[in-house]
Design a protein around this motif. Structure first.
Motif, mmCIF file in Angstrom:
data_model
loop_
_atom_site.group_PDB
_atom_site.id
_atom_site.type_symbol
_atom_site.label_atom_id
_atom_site.label_comp_id
_atom_site.label_asym_id
_atom_site.label_seq_id
_atom_site.Cartn_x
_atom_site.Cartn_y
_atom_site.Cartn_z
ATOM 1 N N MET A 33 2.564 -9.194 -2.752
ATOM 2 C CA MET A 33 2.765 -8.039 -3.621
ATOM 3 C C MET A 33 1.434 -7.348 -3.864
ATOM 4 O O MET A 33 0.360 -7.948 -3.700
ATOM 5 C CB MET A 33 3.372 -8.466 -4.959
ATOM 6 N N ALA A 34 1.501 -6.089 -4.263
ATOM 7 C CA ALA A 34 0.267 -5.332 -4.456
ATOM 8 C C ALA A 34 0.447 -4.237 -5.493
ATOM 9 O O ALA A 34 1.568 -3.806 -5.777
ATOM 10 C CB ALA A 34 -0.184 -4.714 -3.138
ATOM 11 N N TRP A 35 -0.674 -3.804 -6.012
ATOM 12 C CA TRP A 35 -0.740 -2.593 -6.827
ATOM 13 C C TRP A 35 -1.473 -1.521 -6.033
ATOM 14 O O TRP A 35 -2.498 -1.801 -5.383
ATOM 15 C CB TRP A 35 -1.481 -2.845 -8.141
ATOM 16 N N TYR A 36 -0.956 -0.313 -6.115
ATOM 17 C CA TYR A 36 -1.530 0.845 -5.463
ATOM 18 C C TYR A 36 -1.746 1.908 -6.539
ATOM 19 O O TYR A 36 -1.170 1.841 -7.620
ATOM 20 C CB TYR A 36 -0.577 1.402 -4.410
ATOM 21 N N ARG A 37 -2.543 2.910 -6.206
ATOM 22 C CA ARG A 37 -2.702 4.031 -7.132
ATOM 23 C C ARG A 37 -2.893 5.326 -6.353
ATOM 24 O O ARG A 37 -3.355 5.317 -5.209
ATOM 25 C CB ARG A 37 -3.862 3.811 -8.097
ATOM 26 N N GLN A 38 -2.530 6.411 -7.019
ATOM 27 C CA GLN A 38 -2.711 7.731 -6.424
ATOM 28 C C GLN A 38 -3.246 8.670 -7.481
ATOM 29 O O GLN A 38 -2.567 8.940 -8.490
ATOM 30 C CB GLN A 38 -1.403 8.272 -5.846
ATOM 31 N N GLU A 45 -3.861 4.662 -2.576
ATOM 32 C CA GLU A 45 -4.743 3.623 -2.066
ATOM 33 C C GLU A 45 -4.348 2.261 -2.627
ATOM 34 O O GLU A 45 -3.782 2.151 -3.718
ATOM 35 C CB GLU A 45 -6.205 3.922 -2.419
ATOM 36 N N LEU A 46 -4.679 1.241 -1.859
ATOM 37 C CA LEU A 46 -4.418 -0.137 -2.281
ATOM 38 C C LEU A 46 -5.478 -0.554 -3.294
ATOM 39 O O LEU A 46 -6.669 -0.442 -3.029
ATOM 40 C CB LEU A 46 -4.460 -1.061 -1.069
ATOM 41 N N VAL A 47 -5.043 -1.049 -4.443
ATOM 42 C CA VAL A 47 -5.965 -1.462 -5.493
ATOM 43 C C VAL A 47 -6.181 -2.975 -5.464
ATOM 44 O O VAL A 47 -7.307 -3.450 -5.552
ATOM 45 C CB VAL A 47 -5.434 -1.042 -6.877
ATOM 46 N N ALA A 48 -5.083 -3.720 -5.354
ATOM 47 C CA ALA A 48 -5.176 -5.178 -5.373
ATOM 48 C C ALA A 48 -3.930 -5.754 -4.738
ATOM 49 O O ALA A 48 -2.854 -5.161 -4.837
ATOM 50 C CB ALA A 48 -5.318 -5.696 -6.803
ATOM 51 N N ARG A 49 -4.090 -6.912 -4.106
ATOM 52 C CA ARG A 49 -2.914 -7.568 -3.558
ATOM 53 C C ARG A 49 -2.999 -9.062 -3.847
ATOM 54 O O ARG A 49 -4.081 -9.614 -4.021
ATOM 55 C CB ARG A 49 -2.756 -7.275 -2.073
#
Length: 113
Positions: A33-38, A45-49
């Motif tokens: 799973m991951a967090w992304y932001r725009q 963009e990918l922030v953390a996985r």
């Protein structure tokens, strides 16, 4: 169909903290799973996985400030964000990694004095 619902965003002053939550309608066993932001005018963009064994990786710009975690039952992913900066302002989304599903609505994070 799996649904992703993000929450926890808001307006915070520089240096402040927020904890984002993401609930997943289906199981996340065996799924990275991951967090992304725009940010406005920028690509997502990918922030953390986080892997299934809870190994984590972060965008260089957030290392040491953000922490991703997960609960497999019920399916949930969290992002603890500390020492927030104005450049962290964006809509934050959670999703599978690396093959994403349909995006949720995200949660707005605004860092401003």
């Amino acid at each position: 169909q799996v649904q992703l619902v993000e929450s926890g965003g808001g307006l915070v002053q520089p240096g402040g903290s927020l904890r984002l939550s993401c609930t997943v309608s289906g199981t996340i066993f065996g799924i990275y799973m991951a967090w992304y932001r725009q940010a406005p005018g920028k690509q997502r963009e990918l922030v953390a996985r986080i892997t299934t064994d809870r190994s984590t990786k972060y965008l260089d710009a957030v290392k040491g400030r953000f922490t991703i975690s997960r609960d497999n039952v019920p399916g949930a992913v969290y992002l603890q964000m500390d020492s927030l900066k104005p450049e962290d302002t964006a809509v934050y989304y959670c999703n599978h990694y690396p093959n994403t599903l349909s995006w949720g609505q995200g949660t707005q994070v605004t860092v401003s004095s």
